[in-house]
Design an enzyme around this catalytic site. Structure first.
Site: not given
Ligand code: NAG
Length: 246
Positions: A187-189, A237
């Site tokens: 997630n968003e890394n 994502s």
């Protein structure tokens, strides 16, 4: 000892496909596996499966003009699906308590208002079996992150051993569920590194990028492909798919 190991071939026209909510029925089949020893059943296990295919279409919109970019959409059973969904985070931070009816209420609410997708965010956790069973039954496709979120992760030997164990355990456990549409690395890394959330002198950007690629592209991506090559994998994502990887 008798060893019966085989592949069951089912003629295509005898199988009713599994469809996401709004596109058809959620046909599910029981598969029972029995282990016999000397004629006695040693172990029996029944799982529910659904038959469907998933493709992520990322062709160029116009191959003669690649600056127009790429498509990015899913086909289920060959049919383009307009994903309508929301984000799923854990119902509670105390998973040992019984939240079955709350989970049922939330998933049923999603189904009733016409959603066909939820994204299991990497800020949460891999859910219990009942969650995936409900999603299968209600036709809710799952964009499933692996559990890495909003952080820089190490790539030392001990951490990687733990990563491999976690991913192997959970993908093996839940991959039979037709609701799972796609695996996503985190997630968003990626967005975070790209937007320079962490300006750390002792950990320069070039090293953050290098470690990111090592973890998600060189280690996790091939691991997921080995465990489950039946669905697409995205590095992160959000993602622009192959464009992001490039
Ligand atoms: C959890 O609650 C549901 C009803 O909401 C019940 O049917 C189920 O048996 C409970 N599970 C456990 C493990 O107690």
């Amino acid at each position: 000892m008798n060893r019966v190991v085989g592949k069951i071939e089912v003629p295509e026209d005898e199988v009713k496909l599994w469809w996401p909510n709004g596109y058809g029925e959620q046909n599910l089949y029981d598969v029972t596996i029995l282990i016999f020893v000397n004629g006695e059943t040693l172990k029996s296990e029944t799982i529910q499966v659904g038959f469907r295919t998933v493709e992520l279409i990322q062709d160029y919109v116009d191959p003669n003009d690649i600056l127009r970019g790429r498509h990015f959409y899913f086909k289920v059973n060959g049919v383009p699906i307009f994903l309508k969904g929301s984000n799923w985070i854990p119902v509670s931070s105390f998973p040992a308590r019984n939240f079955t009816s709350r989970m049922e209420f939330l998933l049923e609410s999603a189904r009733e208002i016409g959603m066909n997708a939820l994204r299991v965010s990497g800020i949460g956790r891999f859910e219990a079996e009942e969650f995936y069973r409900m999603a299968d039954q209600k036709g809710i496709l799952l964009w499933h992150d692996l559990m890495f979120a909003c952080a820089l992760y190490p790539i030392d030997r001990h951490f990687l051993a733990s990563v491999k164990r976690e991913i192997t355990t959970h993908i093996t456990r839940i991959k039979n569920h037709p609701s799972i549409l796609v695996w996503s690395g985190n997630n968003e890394n990626e967005l975070a590194i790209r937007q320079r959330w962490w300006d750390i002198g002792s950990y320069p950007m070039s090293q953050q990028i290098k470690d990111y690629i090592t973890l998600y592209k060189e280690i996790i991506k091939p691991l997921v492909a080995r465990l489950d090559n039946s669905r697409p994998f995205l590095l992160s994502s959000p993602s622009n798919g192959v464009q992001t990887e490039a």
